[in-house]
Design an enzyme around this catalytic site. Structure first.
Site, PDB file in Angstrom:
ATOM      1  CB  THR A  27      19.809  28.877  30.726  1.00  0.00           C
ATOM      2  OG1 THR A  27      20.900  28.690  29.542  1.00  0.00           O
ATOM      3  CG2 THR A  27      20.690  28.030  31.659  1.00  0.00           C
ATOM      4  CE  LYS A  80      19.545  32.640  33.738  1.00  0.00           C
ATOM      5  NZ  LYS A  80      19.703  31.671  32.403  1.00  0.00           N
ATOM      6  CE  LYS A  97      23.565  27.328  29.216  1.00  0.00           C
ATOM      7  NZ  LYS A  97      24.825  27.657  28.406  1.00  0.00           N
TER       8      LYS A  97
HETATM    9  P1  NAP Z   1      19.314  38.956  26.821  1.00  0.00           P
HETATM   10  O1  NAP Z   1      19.980  39.412  25.605  1.00  0.00           O
HETATM   11  O2  NAP Z   1      19.342  39.289  28.080  1.00  0.00           O
HETATM   12  O3  NAP Z   1      17.879  38.584  26.308  1.00  0.00           O
HETATM   13  C1  NAP Z   1      17.132  38.309  27.108  1.00  0.00           C
HETATM   14  C2  NAP Z   1      15.633  38.100  26.516  1.00  0.00           C
HETATM   15  O4  NAP Z   1      14.477  37.824  27.257  1.00  0.00           O
HETATM   16  C3  NAP Z   1      15.011  39.457  25.567  1.00  0.00           C
HETATM   17  O5  NAP Z   1      14.604  39.135  24.511  1.00  0.00           O
HETATM   18  C4  NAP Z   1      14.051  40.052  26.821  1.00  0.00           C
HETATM   19  O6  NAP Z   1      13.196  40.875  26.297  1.00  0.00           O
HETATM   20  C5  NAP Z   1      13.256  38.548  27.176  1.00  0.00           C
HETATM   21  N1  NAP Z   1      12.915  38.808  28.411  1.00  0.00           N
HETATM   22  C6  NAP Z   1      13.218  39.172  29.588  1.00  0.00           C
HETATM   23  N2  NAP Z   1      12.134  39.073  30.762  1.00  0.00           N
HETATM   24  C7  NAP Z   1      11.003  38.924  29.897  1.00  0.00           C
HETATM   25  C8  NAP Z   1       9.830  38.679  30.402  1.00  0.00           C
HETATM   26  N3  NAP Z   1       9.503  38.847  31.776  1.00  0.00           N
HETATM   27  N4  NAP Z   1       8.911  38.589  29.397  1.00  0.00           N
HETATM   28  C9  NAP Z   1       9.137  38.496  28.062  1.00  0.00           C
HETATM   29  N5  NAP Z   1      10.478  38.354  27.628  1.00  0.00           N
HETATM   30  C10 NAP Z   1      11.486  38.671  28.569  1.00  0.00           C
HETATM   31  O7  NAP Z   1      19.846  37.327  27.028  1.00  0.00           O
HETATM   32  P2  NAP Z   1      20.689  36.433  26.168  1.00  0.00           P
HETATM   33  O8  NAP Z   1      22.170  36.581  26.371  1.00  0.00           O
HETATM   34  O9  NAP Z   1      20.124  36.296  24.838  1.00  0.00           O
HETATM   35  O10 NAP Z   1      20.154  35.024  26.887  1.00  0.00           O
HETATM   36  C11 NAP Z   1      19.132  34.353  26.864  1.00  0.00           C
HETATM   37  C12 NAP Z   1      18.984  32.818  27.645  1.00  0.00           C
HETATM   38  O11 NAP Z   1      20.047  32.171  26.842  1.00  0.00           O
HETATM   39  C13 NAP Z   1      19.197  33.077  29.102  1.00  0.00           C
HETATM   40  O12 NAP Z   1      18.861  32.026  29.659  1.00  0.00           O
HETATM   41  C14 NAP Z   1      20.916  32.888  28.926  1.00  0.00           C
HETATM   42  O13 NAP Z   1      21.225  32.234  30.266  1.00  0.00           O
HETATM   43  C15 NAP Z   1      21.011  31.591  27.744  1.00  0.00           C
HETATM   44  N6  NAP Z   1      22.322  31.652  27.117  1.00  0.00           N
HETATM   45  C16 NAP Z   1      23.044  32.783  26.954  1.00  0.00           C
HETATM   46  C17 NAP Z   1      24.227  32.773  26.334  1.00  0.00           C
HETATM   47  C18 NAP Z   1      24.941  33.871  25.999  1.00  0.00           C
HETATM   48  O14 NAP Z   1      26.099  33.979  26.013  1.00  0.00           O
HETATM   49  N7  NAP Z   1      24.621  35.220  25.880  1.00  0.00           N
HETATM   50  C19 NAP Z   1      24.865  31.676  25.998  1.00  0.00           C
HETATM   51  C20 NAP Z   1      23.953  30.474  26.173  1.00  0.00           C
HETATM   52  C21 NAP Z   1      22.962  30.532  26.874  1.00  0.00           C
HETATM   53  P3  NAP Z   1      13.365  42.395  26.183  1.00  0.00           P
HETATM   54  O15 NAP Z   1      14.141  42.728  24.997  1.00  0.00           O
HETATM   55  O16 NAP Z   1      12.020  42.953  26.205  1.00  0.00           O
HETATM   56  O17 NAP Z   1      14.113  42.624  27.626  1.00  0.00           O
END
Ligand code: NAP
Length: 286
Positions: free
Chosen positions: A96, A239, A171
């Site tokens: 996102t 965010k 989104k």
């Molecule tokens: P998350 O569990 O916090 O995972 C974030 C990912 O991004 C991890 O793999 C992290 O790597 C990586 N990352 C962060 N900073 C980075 C950098 N500078 N360089 C390379 N990799 C980096 O988040 P999530 O819940 O899976 O969400 C991911 C995306 O989907 C976000 O944009 C969120 O808004 C969106 N989203 C989430 C949900 C939900 O319910 N969770 C639903 C819809 C959409 P590390 O493991 O090394 O930290």
């Protein structure tokens, strides 16, 4: 069968990549913190050392990263996607981000001769695990059609919304509504509890009427429990509200309620709840 890459083994990415492996695809994964790839490797995925290696060895590379900075970071540098991706390959970003970031990524991928699709998703951890996400795609129509069978392993519904940026906009619209619904639920529960009402009964009344919805059903009991096991990290919702507000500046649209919700989520994040579930916004209201 096409070779797929997947960057980002967070809550969402790991569940989505697992569904591609379960569907029999050849999947190569990468994560900044390499250890988080282990469960995928155990399922049968390969692990790459760099985003560049993934992009250079896979027909289509998917990404699911936390925010605009992360989505851009994996492209750049000697080990970045742009060093590996080339003619005929595809890049599909589920992260996102805002429309400007999506366009920046698109132009860099296309400048390397490859094709780009933005595809943010609606739905949280459980829908990601169950393959029932809603996929909001825009960009290269040919790539969308090509990856449609894979998208159908990840989601129950998908839309193609046209030009790059429209997926991000859809989104942000969805999440600003969700953020404000959650702050409204939190305020209603907080007021009711202070007024001597029973929390479960408030939820029961809501569920019996026109405001019944899966989100209230899922998050209501969580708020009352005071424990916030993470499906959607609160820092990511804040965010999204911040990005929605930025879009509203660009389009001259007032978003009074979203601005108020953003302040509450910001306060909850600053108070140390960023990695907890979005339900933790209740902790700064009640
Ligand atoms: P998350 O569990 O916090 O995972 C974030 C990912 O991004 C991890 O793999 C992290 O790597 C990586 N990352 C962060 N900073 C980075 C950098 N500078 N360089 C390379 N990799 C980096 O988040 P999530 O819940 O899976 O969400 C991911 C995306 O989907 C976000 O944009 C969120 O808004 C969106 N989203 C989430 C949900 C939900 O319910 N969770 C639903 C819809 C959409 P590390 O493991 O090394 O930290």
């Amino acid at each position: 069968m096409a070779k797929y890459g997947f960057l980002g083994m967070g809550i969402m990415g790991s569940a989505m990549a697992a569904n591609l492996v379960h569907a029999g695809h050849d999947v190569t994964v990468w994560n900044r913190t390499a250890a988080r790839c282990a469960p995928l490797v155990a399922l049968g995925a390969r692990q790459a050392d760099t985003p560049r290696e993934v992009a250079a060895t896979c027909d289509v590379t998917f990404a699911m990263l936390s925010d605009p900075a992360a989505a851009l970071a994996v492209l750049e540098g000697a080990d970045g996607v742009l060093g590996g991706i080339g003619q005929g390959r595809g890049y599909v970003d589920f992260s996102t981000v805002d429309d400007a970031t999506a366009n920046t990524i698109a132009s860099q991928i296309v400048a390397n001769g490859a094709r780009y699709l933005e595809a943010p998703v609606s739905g949280t951890k459980k829908p990601a695990e169950d393959g029932t996400l809603i996929i909001l795609a825009a960009g290269d129509r040919g790539l969308y059609d090509e990856v449609a069978p894979a998208l159908d392993k990840l989601g129950k519904k998908r839309l193609f919304l046209g030009e790059v940026g429209q997926g991000a906009r859809m989104k942000l619209v969805v999440n600003l509504i969700m953020g404000s619904m959650l702050t409204a639920l939190s305020e209603g529960l907080a007021l009711g509890l202070k007024g001597g009402l029973d929390g479960a009964e408030i939820l029961d009344v809501l569920d019996a009427g026109a405001m019944a919805c899966p989100m209230f059903r899922a998050k209501g009991p969580m708020l009352l429990s005071g424990a916030y096991p993470t499906s959607f990290p609160l820092k990511h919702m804040q965010k999204d509200l911040r990005l929605a507000l930025a879009l509203s500046e660009k389009l001259d649209q007032n978003l009074a309620l979203t601005a108020a919700s953003n302040e509450l989520f910001k306060r909850a994040r600053i108070a140390g709840n960023g990695d907890k579930d979005i339900g933790a916004v209740f902790s700064v209201i009640a």
